[in-house]
Design a protein around this motif. Structure first.
Motif, PDB file in Angstrom:
ATOM      1  N   UNK A  49     -40.882  39.975  -2.195  1.00  0.00           N
ATOM      2  CA  UNK A  49     -40.469  39.360  -3.461  1.00  0.00           C
ATOM      3  C   UNK A  49     -38.937  39.253  -3.499  1.00  0.00           C
ATOM      4  N   UNK A  50     -38.261  40.285  -3.033  1.00  0.00           N
ATOM      5  CA  UNK A  50     -36.798  40.261  -2.958  1.00  0.00           C
ATOM      6  C   UNK A  50     -36.295  39.211  -1.983  1.00  0.00           C
ATOM      7  N   UNK A  51     -36.974  39.085  -0.847  1.00  0.00           N
ATOM      8  CA  UNK A  51     -36.586  38.067   0.136  1.00  0.00           C
ATOM      9  C   UNK A  51     -36.702  36.671  -0.473  1.00  0.00           C
ATOM     10  N   UNK A  56     -34.269  31.651  -2.386  1.00  0.00           N
ATOM     11  CA  UNK A  56     -34.139  30.670  -3.466  1.00  0.00           C
ATOM     12  C   UNK A  56     -32.675  30.510  -3.888  1.00  0.00           C
ATOM     13  N   UNK A  57     -31.907  31.594  -3.834  1.00  0.00           N
ATOM     14  CA  UNK A  57     -30.480  31.507  -4.132  1.00  0.00           C
ATOM     15  C   UNK A  57     -29.775  30.582  -3.142  1.00  0.00           C
ATOM     16  N   UNK A  65     -34.082  23.317  -5.305  1.00  0.00           N
ATOM     17  CA  UNK A  65     -34.707  24.333  -6.139  1.00  0.00           C
ATOM     18  C   UNK A  65     -36.083  24.648  -5.588  1.00  0.00           C
ATOM     19  N   UNK A  66     -36.537  25.841  -5.855  1.00  0.00           N
ATOM     20  CA  UNK A  66     -37.866  26.266  -5.443  1.00  0.00           C
ATOM     21  C   UNK A  66     -38.427  27.125  -6.551  1.00  0.00           C
ATOM     22  N   UNK A  67     -39.468  26.628  -7.179  1.00  0.00           N
ATOM     23  CA  UNK A  67     -40.108  27.420  -8.219  1.00  0.00           C
ATOM     24  C   UNK A  67     -41.340  28.132  -7.691  1.00  0.00           C
ATOM     25  N   UNK A 124     -26.071  31.054   6.015  1.00  0.00           N
ATOM     26  CA  UNK A 124     -27.022  32.100   5.624  1.00  0.00           C
ATOM     27  C   UNK A 124     -27.717  32.730   6.832  1.00  0.00           C
ATOM     28  N   UNK A 125     -27.090  32.605   8.003  1.00  0.00           N
ATOM     29  CA  UNK A 125     -27.688  33.142   9.233  1.00  0.00           C
ATOM     30  C   UNK A 125     -27.857  34.663   9.149  1.00  0.00           C
TER      31      UNK A 125
END
Length: 151
Positions: A49-51, A56-57, A65-67, A124-125
């Motif tokens: 869930x944290x990943x 998404x950030x 965006x990703x909902x 974001x690597x």
């Protein structure tokens, strides 16, 4: 070099796979009677869930965006497979662990594919590598439990 849309698409694919993992771990925690395994499964569900939030950030940073809070079609199939194996097997926990191993290996392959295009994912690597390492560590722990229970 990939376009922003392709980068967003890659990241959304990773959101799907980590949400598949989260849902798979939650289903596994409900299917097992082992308090020890239940705790392990819930720990990794929370990790995934944290990943998803972190990914998404980065999608937002690239203008997307990703909902998505659930996995993709493969996640539903993976959960169904866990349910079927659990119902048919006399060694329930070993079947559940085997199904999780399959899911984790698929997640690592998806991360490896994203990591191949180092330049596109340069900003974001480190995040992708850290998450892949976390999934690999989870896989190793699951394999250890599986080997122990299979004896």
């Amino acid at each position: 070099m990939e376009t922003n849309n392709e980068i967003i698409s890659d990241l959304k694919g990773l959101v799907n796979i980590v949400n598949d993992g989260k849902e798979g771990y939650e289903s596994a925690s409900e299917a097992t009677d082992s308090i020890e395994l239940k705790a392990v499964f819930l720990k990794y569900a929370a990790q995934r869930a944290g990943y998803a939030v972190e990914l998404k950030d980065h999608i937002a940073q690239h203008g997307g965006s990703s909902d998505n809070v659930e996995g993709g079609v493969l996640g539903a199939l993976h959960r169904t497979w866990i349910d079927i194996k659990q119902a048919l097997s006399s060694k329930e926990d070993t079947s559940i662990l085997g199904a999780i191993e399959t899911g984790e290996k698929a997640a690592i392959e998806k991360y490896d594919k994203a990591l191949e295009d180092y330049q596109s994912h340069a900003d974001h690597i480190d995040l992708l590598q850290r998450q892949r390492t976390g999934i690999l560590e989870a896989l190793k722990e699951i394999e250890t439990y599986h080997q122990r229970l299979a004896k």
